[in-house]
Structures are given as structure tokens and as C-alpha cells.
Design an enzyme around this catalytic site. Structure first.
Site, mmCIF file in Angstrom:
data_model
loop_
_atom_site.group_PDB
_atom_site.id
_atom_site.type_symbol
_atom_site.label_atom_id
_atom_site.label_comp_id
_atom_site.label_asym_id
_atom_site.label_seq_id
_atom_site.Cartn_x
_atom_site.Cartn_y
_atom_site.Cartn_z
ATOM 1 N N CYS A 287 0.809 -1.320 0.233
ATOM 2 C CA CYS A 287 -0.052 0.097 0.147
ATOM 3 C C CYS A 287 0.726 1.250 0.235
ATOM 4 O O CYS A 287 0.594 1.964 -0.992
ATOM 5 C CB CYS A 287 -0.874 0.215 1.190
ATOM 6 S SG CYS A 287 -0.098 -0.257 2.772
ATOM 7 N N THR A 288 2.083 1.244 0.764
ATOM 8 C CA THR A 288 2.623 2.595 0.790
ATOM 9 C C THR A 288 3.511 2.650 -0.340
ATOM 10 O O THR A 288 4.012 3.568 -0.771
ATOM 11 C CB THR A 288 4.166 1.866 2.080
ATOM 12 O OG1 THR A 288 3.021 2.202 2.438
ATOM 13 C CG2 THR A 288 4.533 3.564 2.229
ATOM 14 N N THR A 317 -1.873 -2.938 12.359
ATOM 15 C CA THR A 317 -2.561 -3.947 11.185
ATOM 16 C C THR A 317 -3.165 -4.934 11.411
ATOM 17 O O THR A 317 -1.534 -5.313 12.829
ATOM 18 C CB THR A 317 -1.766 -4.165 9.350
ATOM 19 O OG1 THR A 317 -0.416 -4.440 10.314
ATOM 20 C CG2 THR A 317 -1.386 -3.015 9.043
ATOM 21 N N ASN A 451 -4.843 3.849 3.547
ATOM 22 C CA ASN A 451 -3.445 1.578 3.034
ATOM 23 C C ASN A 451 -4.615 0.590 2.953
ATOM 24 O O ASN A 451 -4.074 -0.668 2.258
ATOM 25 C CB ASN A 451 -3.276 1.788 4.176
ATOM 26 C CG ASN A 451 -3.152 2.049 5.685
ATOM 27 O OD1 ASN A 451 -3.815 2.830 6.477
ATOM 28 N ND2 ASN A 451 -3.815 0.995 6.599
#
Length: 477
Positions: A287-288, A317, A451
Site C-alpha cells: 500500500c505504501t 495492521t 492503506n
């Protein structure tokens, strides 16, 4: 004054209500998605349509009135269109600046000429998709795939593969799809057919396959053929492990985690064109990586990046512990809801794989924080040439409006936004204009990103690309 304002509101609400059946028919009958500044209006309420119009003022120098977009939509509805995405917001704003003196009807017909069915041909056959795993990302992918089923000729979620969790497993899985503590309720209807081990969501029959071993499944026995399987478990990340999914009925495998070895790491909008027809296994990176790669690309293309340190402030997470307990990773064993946790990130090195020209120029670290979703990446940049804050912000705004990366890079200029404002954002990242800092050739750029949902949207775009159902957008950038 109040009565006049209320009268204007009622008139605009009436126009929005008139838009709803037109938008729905275009979507379900022709696979045409109507957008306003890259935000879909499909299945939106009248108030939702008005809010989307209102949001344009955060991006453009002027406001977008529904009185301007409604006649454009009416013209579009009269055309014989092929599958496409048509942005009536961009069309309306462009029409205001058009010097040719055309009528709205003439301007619209010219601007979307390439979307006509005679020129924009699609074979009309649905593409089977299988989800291997049904966690946070898996359930959001399911929501997106169900939402995008449209006329039934695009992506179709046919099955979910999971390990059986115990009694009432199917009912509990359906319940997790139906309601989400972060993303809210599912937009539609879900019911369970326990006898056939099937979840039916908005008319989509999704077979639930229970298996502990991918090599034991023959997907053709479930009527699944040439499917794209999306592995969102992260259990296997190299070619050997992911190849286990290449079973009868599965043609390609997409991983929702950084791939290892020779597996291509793809960020849609940045390097998806390196995917070849022969590639059976690809990764959508992290995601990053998806959040920072598009912004770094456009900044590097315009100004050159000499060095960048990426600091991500990332929501916790499932990889972390709820309470202090053993964890193989440094610091991650400490309670996620109670601590800020400094940890490592592989995003900087992963970006270099998607953008080889930045190899050796990036470093990165991450702080996990006690929020359930939405993160922010801070790009601390040393540029090859000097610029000003206004120039950089204007460039990023234009990129978000008109470039090929407009689905990846969003833009906001409000000084009051906070992380929860970006829950559900479908962009890979959102540039926070107000936070941008520039001093000569040094710049700091803040990028918000959901995210979970933004990343899932990027995964779907990759699947659309490799299956040929990523329909063209009008007006052209």
C-alpha cells in the site's frame, strides 16, 4: 436570503434525482461509468451527487454547479456508447473555457466521440475472478468487484477460497462482508445459501471453497475458467509458492503484497505497462509503495529527485499484537492500540523496482500508530532544480486533474482535513496542498492514503489491465 438558498438547494436536488436513473441505465446497460473529477456517481444518492460536485472546489479554481453537468449527461445518454468512463465534471469545466462557441450538445459529442460503440469495441464476455483469502483486503476487493460487475460483462467474482473457521463459518464470513467497523455497511443486499455454500451479493453468486492446500483445487468443477486469482493471504510471495495457484481454471495470479525474487512488483499508473501477456504471476507491491511511487514519478519527471527520505505514519495492521506479546519483528510485539511503534518499511526499495531511475536515491522508515485505517507518507525531497511552493502545488494539482495518473494522485487544498476524511479514498494517494513546504531545491510533500481501500482500488486496476476491461476515459487527458 434563507428562502432563496433553500430554493436553489431544492432545484439542485431535483436535478441530482433526475441524474440517478440516467447514470444507472448507462452503467448497467452499456458499462458506462459516469464520473465527476474521477469520482464515480454510480449508486450515489442525490445528496451524494451534490457533495461530489461540491468537492470540486477543493481541486479546481472554480466551483462546479450541477446545472452545468446535467445537460452534458443528457447528451451522453442519447449517444450509442461502448464501455467507457466519462467524466462530466471535467467536461463541464472544459466547456466553460472552450473558445469555439459550440453548444453544450456539440461540445459533448466531440469530446466523447472516441467512446462511441462503433469505435470503442469490447467483446462483452465476463472475466472470472477468484479471491484466495478473505481478510481485510480480500473483503474490500470483494466489495469493489461486486460494485464493478455492472452489466455483467466485466470482472465477475466467482469464488472465495478460505480455511474453514468452525461452525457457522459461511454466515460469519457473510456478516464480515456485510458490515465493516471502518468502511461501513455493504452497499447492497447479501444473503447466504448454506446448502450450496454460496454468498449472493447484489445478485452475484460467489462460491465459497474450503481448502487448506491450493494444489488440491480444480476450479473448472465450479464453472470457473481462465480466472485471475488474487492471493490476499501473503502466505506465498515468490514464484514457486504462488505457482501452486495455477490450477485448472486459473490463468493468472495476482499477489496483494510485495513479491520476492523475479516476481514483477506493479504499481498501476507507474509501471503497469511492463506487464506482458505471458506473465502469469505478478505482485501489486504494498500500500505504501502504491502511495508514494506515483507522486515520486511526477516530481522526478518535472524537477528531478536527487534524494528522498520517506517517512510513513501508518495505521496499525493485523500483523501487530492487540496486547504486548511475542512477535518475531522488532517492536511489533508491543500493543498496537496503545503505542506508536517505530518500524522498518520496504517501500523505498520497492519503489526503486517500479522506478529504476530512483535506485539508490531513496530511504524509508515507518511509525505504526493507534488508528485502524488511513496513513500518511511524508516525502522529504532534495530536488535537482529549485522551485517554489506555488509552482510545485500547481503542478501536482494539474497532474491530479489531467494526467494519466489522475486515478492514482488526488489533491486537496483544505486546511481542516484529518485522517478519517480519507477513509474510502480510491486514489493511491492524496496530496495535501496546505502542508507542502518548499525551500529552493528542498521540498516536503505530505501524501494521505487509505492503506486498505485505496490499495484495493489499485489492485483492481491491475486486474482490469491484465484482463482488458480497464475501459477508456473521456475526455482524454
Amino acid at each position: 436570503m434563507t428562502d432563496d438558498a433553500f430554493g436553489v438547494w431544492q432545484h439542485r436536488e431535483e436535478l441530482a434525482e433526475a441524474m440517478i436513473p440516467i447514470i444507472g441505465q448507462l452503467y448497467r446497460r452499456k458499462d458506462v461509468t459516469i464520473l465527476v473529477h474521477s469520482r464515480s456517481l454510480v449508486n450515489k444518492s442525490a445528496v451524494g451527487i451534490l457533495k461530489t460536485h461540491r468537492f470540486v472546489r477543493q481541486i479546481e479554481d472554480a466551483e462546479l454547479a450541477i446545472e452545468d453537468s446535467f445537460p452534458i449527461l443528457k447528451t451522453i445518454a442519447e449517444l450509442d456508447l461502448g464501455p467507457s468512463r466519462i467524466d462530466i465534471g471535467h467536461l463541464a469545466m472544459s466547456y466553460k473555457k472552450d473558445p469555439k462557441g459550440l453548444s453544450i450538445d456539440e461540445f459533448t459529442r466531440q469530446a466523447v466521440a472516441g467512446a462511441l460503440a462503433s469505435e470503442n469495441v469490447h467483446d462483452g464476455s465476463p472475466q472470472d475472478v477468484v479471491l484466495y483469502g478473505f481478510g481485510r483486503i480480500g473483503r474490500l476487493l470483494a466489495r469493489l468487484l461486486i460494485e464493478k460487475s455492472g452489466s455483467g460483462n466485466g470482472l465477475r467474482l466467482k469464488a472465495i477460497v478460505i480455511r474453514k473457521g468452525g461452525a457457522n463459518d459461511l454466515v460469519k464470513r457473510a456478516s464480515l462482508l456485510r458490515r465493516d467497523s471502518v468502511h461501513g455497511h455493504f452497499n447492497g443486499s447479501i444473503h447466504v445459501d448454506e446448502a450450496n455454500e454460496t454468498i449472493v451479493a447484489n445478485g452475484n453468486e460467489i462460491k465459497v471453497i474450503y481448502s487448506d492446500d491450493p494444489t488440491t483445487i480444480d476450479y473448472t468443477t465450479y464453472g470457473i475458467n481462465d480466472a485471475v486469482l488474487i492471493d490476499n493471504t501473503g502466505k506465498w510471495r515468490d514464484r514457486a509458492g504462488l505457482s501452486q495457484h495455477l490450477r485448472p481454471g486459473v490463468a493468472k495470479v495476482v499477489l496483494t503484497a510485495p513479491g520476492k525474487g523475479d516476481v514483477k512488483n506493479i504499481v498501476h499508473g507507474v509501471n503497469h505497462n511492463v506487464i506482458e501477456d505471458s506473465d502469469q504471476i505478478i505482485s501489486c507491491a504494498s500500500c505504501t509503495t502504491n502511495a508514494i511511487a506515483p507522486a515520486l514519478k511526477v516530481i522526478n519527471d518535472e524537477y528531478g529527485v536527487n534524494y528522498c527520505h520517506v517517512e510513513t505514519v501508518h495505521s496499525f495492521t493485523n500483523d501487530q499484537n492487540l496486547l504486548d506479546n511475542f512477535h518475531k519483528g522488532n517492536r511489533r510485539g508491543r500493543s498496537a492500540p496503545l503505542n506508536m511503534v517505530l518500524t522498518e518499511t520496504g517501500a523505498a526499495s520497492a519503489v526503486a523496482k517500479a522506478l529504476p531511475e530512483l535506485g539508490g536515491k531513496l530511504t524509508g522508515s515507518s511509525i505504526r500508530v493507534p488508528t485502524p485505517d488511513v496513513s500518511i507518507a511524508i516525502l522529504n525531497l532534495t530536488l535537482d532544480k529549485e522551485t517554489t511552493r506555488d509552482e510545485l502545488v500547481t503542478h501536482l494539482r494539474e497532474v491530479s486533474l489531467t494526467s494519466p495518473l489522475q486515478r492514482q494522485i488526488d489533491f486537496i487544498a483544505s486546511p481542516e482535513t484529518v485522517s478519517t476524511d480519507f477513509v474510502g479514498s480510491r486514489a493511491a494517494c492524496v496530496v495535501d496542498a496546505e502542508a507542502t513546504i518548499v525551500n529552493g531545491n528542498h521540498a516536503v510533500v505530505y501524501l494521505w492514503y487509505d492503506n486498505e481501500f485505496g490499495y484495493s482500488s489499485q489492485v483492481v486496476r491491475v486486474v482490469q489491465h491484465i484482463t482488458g476491461v480497464l475501459y477508456p476515459k473521456f475526455p482524454r487527458g
